[in-house]
Design a protein around this motif. Structure first.
Motif, PDB file in Angstrom:
ATOM      1  N   LEU A  19       0.841  -1.194   0.000  1.00  0.00           N
ATOM      2  CA  LEU A  19       0.000   0.000   0.000  1.00  0.00           C
ATOM      3  C   LEU A  19       0.876   1.243   0.000  1.00  0.00           C
ATOM      4  O   LEU A  19       1.613   1.497   0.942  1.00  0.00           O
ATOM      5  N   GLU A  20       0.792   2.008  -1.058  1.00  0.00           N
ATOM      6  CA  GLU A  20       1.704   3.134  -1.213  1.00  0.00           C
ATOM      7  C   GLU A  20       0.972   4.467  -1.280  1.00  0.00           C
ATOM      8  O   GLU A  20       1.356   5.441  -0.650  1.00  0.00           O
ATOM      9  N   GLY A  21      -0.095   4.535  -2.076  1.00  0.00           N
ATOM     10  CA  GLY A  21      -0.742   5.820  -2.268  1.00  0.00           C
ATOM     11  C   GLY A  21       0.088   6.692  -3.184  1.00  0.00           C
ATOM     12  O   GLY A  21       1.048   6.236  -3.813  1.00  0.00           O
ATOM     13  N   VAL A  22      -0.260   7.956  -3.239  1.00  0.00           N
ATOM     14  CA  VAL A  22       0.467   8.903  -4.087  1.00  0.00           C
ATOM     15  C   VAL A  22       1.460   9.672  -3.225  1.00  0.00           C
ATOM     16  O   VAL A  22       1.063  10.460  -2.366  1.00  0.00           O
ATOM     17  N   ARG A  23       2.729   9.424  -3.447  1.00  0.00           N
ATOM     18  CA  ARG A  23       3.754  10.110  -2.666  1.00  0.00           C
ATOM     19  C   ARG A  23       3.777  11.600  -2.997  1.00  0.00           C
ATOM     20  O   ARG A  23       3.555  11.984  -4.151  1.00  0.00           O
ATOM     21  N   PRO A  24       4.029  12.438  -2.004  1.00  0.00           N
ATOM     22  CA  PRO A  24       4.022  13.889  -2.235  1.00  0.00           C
ATOM     23  C   PRO A  24       4.895  14.334  -3.406  1.00  0.00           C
ATOM     24  O   PRO A  24       4.508  15.211  -4.177  1.00  0.00           O
ATOM     25  N   LYS A  25       6.075  13.708  -3.547  1.00  0.00           N
ATOM     26  CA  LYS A  25       6.995  14.116  -4.613  1.00  0.00           C
ATOM     27  C   LYS A  25       6.501  13.726  -6.000  1.00  0.00           C
ATOM     28  O   LYS A  25       7.028  14.218  -7.015  1.00  0.00           O
ATOM     29  N   GLU A  26       5.483  12.840  -6.067  1.00  0.00           N
ATOM     30  CA  GLU A  26       4.965  12.413  -7.359  1.00  0.00           C
ATOM     31  C   GLU A  26       3.906  13.354  -7.915  1.00  0.00           C
ATOM     32  O   GLU A  26       3.532  13.253  -9.078  1.00  0.00           O
ATOM     33  N   ILE A  27       3.421  14.259  -7.075  1.00  0.00           N
ATOM     34  CA  ILE A  27       2.412  15.217  -7.541  1.00  0.00           C
ATOM     35  C   ILE A  27       3.061  16.171  -8.543  1.00  0.00           C
ATOM     36  O   ILE A  27       4.083  16.805  -8.231  1.00  0.00           O
ATOM     37  N   PRO A  28       2.516  16.301  -9.743  1.00  0.00           N
ATOM     38  CA  PRO A  28       3.098  17.231 -10.735  1.00  0.00           C
ATOM     39  C   PRO A  28       3.153  18.657 -10.174  1.00  0.00           C
ATOM     40  O   PRO A  28       2.205  19.110  -9.517  1.00  0.00           O
ATOM     41  N   ASN A  29       4.254  19.332 -10.428  1.00  0.00           N
ATOM     42  CA  ASN A  29       4.389  20.705  -9.927  1.00  0.00           C
ATOM     43  C   ASN A  29       3.987  21.739 -10.978  1.00  0.00           C
ATOM     44  O   ASN A  29       4.394  22.904 -10.912  1.00  0.00           O
ATOM     45  N   ILE A  30       3.201  21.290 -11.954  1.00  0.00           N
ATOM     46  CA  ILE A  30       2.673  22.191 -12.977  1.00  0.00           C
ATOM     47  C   ILE A  30       1.158  22.021 -13.041  1.00  0.00           C
ATOM     48  O   ILE A  30       0.606  21.034 -12.561  1.00  0.00           O
ATOM     49  N   ASP A  31       0.491  22.999 -13.615  1.00  0.00           N
ATOM     50  CA  ASP A  31      -0.952  22.921 -13.774  1.00  0.00           C
ATOM     51  C   ASP A  31      -1.295  21.970 -14.926  1.00  0.00           C
ATOM     52  O   ASP A  31      -0.582  21.922 -15.940  1.00  0.00           O
ATOM     53  N   LEU A  32      -2.397  21.224 -14.758  1.00  0.00           N
ATOM     54  CA  LEU A  32      -2.781  20.208 -15.732  1.00  0.00           C
ATOM     55  C   LEU A  32      -4.195  20.439 -16.259  1.00  0.00           C
ATOM     56  O   LEU A  32      -5.062  20.936 -15.534  1.00  0.00           O
ATOM     57  N   TYR A  33      -4.403  20.058 -17.521  1.00  0.00           N
ATOM     58  CA  TYR A  33      -5.754  20.025 -18.060  1.00  0.00           C
ATOM     59  C   TYR A  33      -6.465  18.782 -17.522  1.00  0.00           C
ATOM     60  O   TYR A  33      -5.834  17.853 -17.016  1.00  0.00           O
ATOM     61  N   MET A  34      -7.782  18.770 -17.633  1.00  0.00           N
ATOM     62  CA  MET A  34      -8.568  17.694 -17.040  1.00  0.00           C
ATOM     63  C   MET A  34      -8.135  16.306 -17.525  1.00  0.00           C
ATOM     64  O   MET A  34      -8.027  15.371 -16.732  1.00  0.00           O
TER      65      MET A  34
END
Length: 209
Positions: A19-34
């Motif tokens: 069980l890992e989930g989404v690690r903080p460092k994996e969150i993109p640091n740019i804005d994304l389209y849907m």
């Protein structure tokens, strides 16, 4: 009926280890389209699917979250890293709480930390929660083993051939009871938060007058 409860238990313990989930460092640091948001979420949370055909997040879901005020609207059709963090919280909460309850729970978080420069960010909040949850894995494994042992010690007077299934059934029952009680507790907490928010809104309305 042939049941190998120990194999099932080992699979459960293994699933906790992975069980890992989404690690903080994996969150993109740019804005994304849907489309990019749904693709990212599907890739990062695919291991939590029960069936391959299950949907992690769809455009309709995102629009409904915004409509129900769980999620602030996108900025020029793009979603910020903070939007992503909220969507991850929503993804986990929606399995046990209603949309209204999630709105009550996240409203103070959004108001206080979303797109705010007050020295403590949404990223800080998510990182703290993520780290706390990771430390809970070993405790969850111990609790799972304890419940398994307890469920294996009943139905002693049942026919021998029935006991493996009955032990597994009792294991399901004790896990279900645990979920039921904790869900009740969560709802009580949310109800108290709703009362506080309602009282604050009333006071704010009086001040405006």
């Amino acid at each position: 009926m042939s049941i190998d409860a120990k194999n099932i238990l080992e699979a459960l313990l293994s699933s906790l280890d992975s069980l890992e989930g989404v690690r903080p460092k994996e969150i993109p640091n740019i804005d994304l389209y849907m489309d990019q948001v749904t693709t990212f979420m599907d890739a990062e949370l695919s291991s939590s699917k029960r069936y391959e055909s299950d949907k992690i997040l769809t455009k309709t879901m995102i629009n409904n979250y915004a409509k129900n005020r769980l999620l602030p609207p996108p900025i020029k059709k793009k979603y910020t890293p903070e939007h992503m963090l909220l969507l991850i919280f929503i993804y986990y909460f929606k399995n046990i709480l209603s949309i209204t309850d999630i709105q009550t729970l996240l409203a103070p978080i959004t108001e206080r930390y979303f797109n705010k420069d007050n020295g403590y960010s949404m990223e800080d909040l998510y990182s703290e929660v993520y780290a706390m949850e990771k430390t809970e894995i070993e405790e969850l494994k111990k609790d799972l083993l304890k419940k398994y042992e307890k469920s294996s010690q009943i139905f002693g007077s049942a026919p021998d051939e029935d006991q493996p299934f009955l032990h597994l059934f009792s294991f399901v029952c004790i896990l279900s009871f645990d979920i039921y009680v904790k869900k009740q507790m969560l709802e009580q907490i949310v109800d108290e938060l709703a009362k506080v928010q309602s009282a604050n809104d009333t006071k704010g309305g009086k001040k405006e007058k």
